[in-house]
Design an enzyme around this catalytic site. Structure first.
Site, PDB file in Angstrom:
ATOM      1  N   GLU A   4      -5.974  -7.437  -1.193  1.00 21.83           N
ATOM      2  CA  GLU A   4      -6.354  -7.347   0.228  1.00 21.83           C
ATOM      3  C   GLU A   4      -7.652  -6.578   0.341  1.00 21.83           C
ATOM      4  O   GLU A   4      -7.838  -5.559  -0.334  1.00 21.83           O
ATOM      5  CB  GLU A   4      -5.260  -6.623   1.030  1.00 21.83           C
ATOM      6  CG  GLU A   4      -5.596  -6.456   2.517  1.00 21.83           C
ATOM      7  CD  GLU A   4      -4.575  -5.585   3.247  1.00 21.83           C
ATOM      8  OE1 GLU A   4      -3.363  -5.818   3.109  1.00 21.83           O
ATOM      9  OE2 GLU A   4      -5.026  -4.648   3.949  1.00 21.83           O
ATOM     10  N   GLU A   6       0.831  -1.207   0.000  1.00 20.93           N
ATOM     11  CA  GLU A   6       0.000   0.000   0.000  1.00 20.93           C
ATOM     12  C   GLU A   6       0.861   1.250   0.000  1.00 20.93           C
ATOM     13  O   GLU A   6       1.128   1.838   1.059  1.00 20.93           O
ATOM     14  CB  GLU A   6      -0.939   0.019   1.221  1.00 20.93           C
ATOM     15  CG  GLU A   6      -2.030  -1.021   1.134  1.00 20.93           C
ATOM     16  CD  GLU A   6      -3.127  -0.833   2.183  1.00 20.93           C
ATOM     17  OE1 GLU A   6      -2.983   0.029   3.082  1.00 20.93           O
ATOM     18  OE2 GLU A   6      -4.132  -1.557   2.105  1.00 20.93           O
TER      19      GLU A   6
HETATM   20  C1  IDC Z   1      -3.457  -4.038  10.248  1.00 16.46           C
HETATM   21  C2  IDC Z   1      -3.817  -5.211  11.112  1.00 16.46           C
HETATM   22  C3  IDC Z   1      -3.563  -4.884  12.554  1.00 16.46           C
HETATM   23  C4  IDC Z   1      -2.130  -4.436  12.713  1.00 16.46           C
HETATM   24  C5  IDC Z   1      -1.828  -3.284  11.778  1.00 16.46           C
HETATM   25  C6  IDC Z   1      -0.366  -2.919  11.926  1.00 16.46           C
HETATM   26  O1  IDC Z   1      -5.155  -5.589  10.878  1.00 16.46           O
HETATM   27  O2  IDC Z   1      -3.801  -6.016  13.362  1.00 16.46           O
HETATM   28  O3  IDC Z   1      -1.926  -4.003  14.043  1.00 16.46           O
HETATM   29  O4  IDC Z   1      -2.117  -3.665  10.458  1.00 16.46           O
HETATM   30  O5  IDC Z   1       0.287  -2.658  10.775  1.00 16.46           O
HETATM   31  C7  IDC Z   1      -4.207  -2.211   5.574  1.00 16.46           C
HETATM   32  C8  IDC Z   1      -2.879  -2.859   5.654  1.00 16.46           C
HETATM   33  C9  IDC Z   1      -2.843  -3.895   6.748  1.00 16.46           C
HETATM   34  C10 IDC Z   1      -3.671  -3.470   7.937  1.00 16.46           C
HETATM   35  C11 IDC Z   1      -5.130  -3.366   7.499  1.00 16.46           C
HETATM   36  C12 IDC Z   1      -6.104  -3.016   8.626  1.00 16.46           C
HETATM   37  O6  IDC Z   1      -2.450  -3.408   4.422  1.00 16.46           O
HETATM   38  O7  IDC Z   1      -1.494  -4.076   7.110  1.00 16.46           O
HETATM   39  O8  IDC Z   1      -3.580  -4.459   8.907  1.00 16.46           O
HETATM   40  N1  IDC Z   1      -5.215  -2.414   6.432  1.00 16.46           N
HETATM   41  O9  IDC Z   1      -5.794  -1.781   9.180  1.00 16.46           O
HETATM   42  N2  IDC Z   1      -4.606  -1.354   4.673  1.00 16.46           N
HETATM   43  C13 IDC Z   1      -5.845  -0.937   4.974  1.00 16.46           C
HETATM   44  C14 IDC Z   1      -6.254  -1.613   6.092  1.00 16.46           C
END
Ligand code: IDC
Length: 464
Positions: free
Chosen positions: A382, A290
Site C-alpha cells: 500500500e 499496519e
Molecule cells: C484511510 C482511508 C480513509 C478512511 C480511513 C479509515 O483513506 O478514507 O476513512 O482509512 O480507516 C493507511 C491505512 C489505510 C488508510 C490510509 C490513509 O492502511 O486504511 O486509509 N493509510 O490514511 N496507512 C497509512 C495511510
C-alpha cells in the site's frame, strides 16, 4: 479484454464455494454487472397517424448475459416525444431517450430478446432513430470481439505460481519480477467500485498485474460478518483470476494496531481463504496491514502463528508480513529494519511490508528501503501519492521518486486506492462508481492519472 477463454462466472463461483466457512453461492453473484463481451441488435417499428405513433422495439442481447440493461437512442426530429411506455422505465431529455429494464425483464441471456414499446407524439416528421445502445454499447448487430491483452498473455499466465527467491519475488521461471497494481478501498464501504466494468478497466486499460483486496477487520469490516466478508474476498479473488491478475488478500488491521487483538479472527479467516484458494496461482496473503504501537517481537509471534494455518492448506503461496510503525520497517517509530534482519520470521517464502505516503514520507524512508531491500524481500502492499491521511494534493515529485526506486529495485506495489472516495488518494473521480464507465477522459483524478501512466507501461516479464 485481458482474459483468456473462461468458464462461466456462475460455474466458477459455485465451484469455489467450499472451505472452512460455508457460503451461499448465490450471494457471490454480483448484481447488475456490465459484461466483458457486449453486443446487441434492435428492431424499431412504428405505426403512426397524424401527430401520434406507437413504437415497438425488440432488443436482442448478443453479448454475455446481462442482469439489468439500459437502452438508449436519439430521436432524429426535435418534435418527437415519448408518451406512455411499457415494459421499461422511460425517460427523455431533449431528443435523447432512455429505457431502463424493469424487474422481470432485466436478466437477458446471450441470444435472448425482449420487447418494449411506447406511444409517442410527433410534429414535423416521425423518422426512426438510427443508432441504439444497450448498456452503452452501440447495437451494431455483432458482439464486440474480446481483444487479447498486449503480448497475448496475462500476468498470471506468464508468471504462474510466485515464490520468494533471495530478496526478490520470482515467477515460475525463478526470475525476479515486479507486480504493479491497485488496492481497493475498504470493501465494506466501496463494494460498488468492484464490478466487471471496473475490473476490466483495471486489467485491460490500466494493464495492472495486481489487485489488492483491502478487507478491514474493524470499522464495520470482517468482525461484523466473517462469513460474508470471506465470501466477498473469494469472489474478488475469482474476478482477478478471470482477468489474469494476482490477488493480494489484505487482512486490513489498523485500529487497534496490535495484530494479536485479531489473532483468532486471522486464524479463522486465513484457514478459510487458504483452503478455498489453495489450487489457484494468483493468490498472495497479506496477514496484517499496519501493525502500530506494538513491538516487532509481537508482530513476529503473530506471523509465526498465522503462517502455519495458511501453509497447512496452501503450502506454496507467498505470505507478506506487516512491519512495525504502520508497516514503515519501524522508521515511523524511530527504529529501522535491523530488528527484522536480526530476527526474521521463522518461515520460508515470506516477504515484509513497507508502506509510504509520498507527501509525508520522503528521503529518509527511501534511504531505509534501499538499504533494507538488499537484505529483506520487500513488498509495498500500500502507498499513496498524497499524505498519510489519504487526502490532500498529489506530491508528484516524491511519488515519482518513490516509483522510480521501486521499479529499479523490482519491488512490487499496490496504490491506495482504486475507488471514487472524495479524497486525494482515490484514483477515480467522485461518482464514477455510480456509473458504468471506468475508462477514458473524465474518470480519473490527478492521482489516478499518474498511477495509470505508471502501471500501464509494459511489464517485460522474463520467460526463461
Ligand atoms: C484511510 C482511508 C480513509 C478512511 C480511513 C479509515 O483513506 O478514507 O476513512 O482509512 O480507516 C493507511 C491505512 C489505510 C488508510 C490510509 C490513509 O492502511 O486504511 O486509509 N493509510 O490514511 N496507512 C497509512 C495511510
Amino acid at each position: 479484454m485481458k482474459l483468456l477463454p473462461r468458464p462461466s462466472r456462475r460455474t466458477l463461483l459455485m465451484a469455489g464455494a467450499v472451505g472452512a466457512l460455508t457460503v451461499a453461492a448465490s450471494a457471490a453473484v454480483p448484481a447488475a454487472d456490465a459484461q466483458a463481451a457486449t453486443g446487441c441488435a434492435v428492431t424499431y417499428t412504428t405505426s403512426s397517424w397524424s401527430g401520434g405513433f406507437t413504437a415497438n422495439i425488440t432488443i436482442k442481447n448478443l453479448g454475455d448475459a446481462v442482469d439489468g440493461w439500459t437502452l438508449g437512442f436519439t430521436f432524429p426530429d426535435a418534435g418527437q416525444r415519448v408518451g406512455q411506455g411499457w415494459s421499461a422505465t422511460w425517460s427523455q431529455t431533449g431528443t435523447a431517450v432512455t429505457a431502463r429494464s424493469v424487474s422481470w425483464n432485466g436478466a437477458l441471456a446471450t441470444g435472448a430478446s425482449t420487447s418494449v414499446g411506447f406511444n409517442g407524439t410527433w410534429s414535423a416528421a416521425n423518422p426512426a432513430p438510427t443508432t441504439f445502445t444497450l448498456n452503452g454499447t452501440a447495437c451494431t448487430g455483432a458482439a464486440t470481439p474480446t481483444t487479447p491483452p498486449p503480448g497475448g498473455q496475462t500476468p498470471v499466465a506468464v508468471n504462474g505460481q510466485l515464490r520468494v527467491c533471495g530478496v526478490n519475488l520470482c515467477n515460475q521461471y525463478g526470475r525476479p519480477i515486479q507486480l504493479r497494481g491497485m488496492s481497493t478501498h475498504g470493501i465494506q464501504w466501496f463494494a460498488r467500485c468492484y464490478n466487471d466494468a471496473s475490473l476490466d478497466a483495471l486489467a485491460d486499460d490500466w494493464r495492472a498485474d495486481l489487485l489488492r483486496i483491502a478487507m478491514y477487520v474493524q470499522e464495520d469490516g470482517y468482525e461484523t460478518d466473517p462469513a460474508g466478508f470471506t465470501n466477498r474476498v473469494n469472489t474478488l479473488v475469482d474476478e482477478a483470476e478471470q482477468r489474469g491478475m494476482y490477488a493480494l488478500i489484505d487482512f486490513h488491521t489498523l485500529t487497534p494496531g496490535d495484530p494479536m487483538h485479531n489473532l483468532d479472527r486471522a486464524k479463522t479467516f486465513f484457514a478459510a481463504v487458504s483452503a478455498r484458494n489453495a489450487a489457484k496461482k494468483n493468490v498472495i496473503y497479506e496477514i496484517a496491514n499496519e501493525p502500530n504501537g506494538v513491538s516487532w517481537a509481537t508482530i513476529k509471534s503473530y506471523a509465526e502463528q498465522v503462517i502455519p494455518v495458511i501453509r497447512a492448506n496452501d503450502p506454496d503461496a507467498v505470505v507478506v508480513v506487516g512491519t512495525r510503525g504502520w508497516s514503515s520497517l519501524g522508521v515511523s517509530d524511530g527504529a529501522n529494519a535491523n530488528e527484522i534482519i536480526d530476527s526474521p520470521v521463522n518461515a520460508t517464502n515470506v516477504m515484509y511490508t513497507f508502506h509510504f505516503y509520498a507527501a509525508s514520507h520522503r528521503d529518509n524512508y527511501r534511504a531505509e528501503v534501499e538499504r533494507a531491500a538488499a537484505r529483506l524481500p520487500l513488498f509495498v502492499t500500500e502507498f499513496g501519492t498524497v499524505d498519510y491521511t489519504g487526502d490532500g494534493g498529489v506530491d508528484v515529485a516524491s511519488s515519482n521518486a518513490w516509483l522510480d526506486l521501486l521499479d529499479r529495485l523490482k519491488i512490487s506495489y499496490a496504490n491506495w486506492t482504486y475507488s471514487d472516495k472524495a479524497e486525494g488518494s482515490a484514483a477515480l473521480r467522485p461518482g464514477t462508481c455510480a456509473g458504468s464507465t471506468y475508462t477514458g477522459p473524465g474518470v480519473l483524478t490527478e492521482s489516478g492519472a499518474l498511477m495509470r501512466d505508471r502501471i500501464r507501461t509494459p511489464d517485460n516479464f522474463p520467460t526463461a
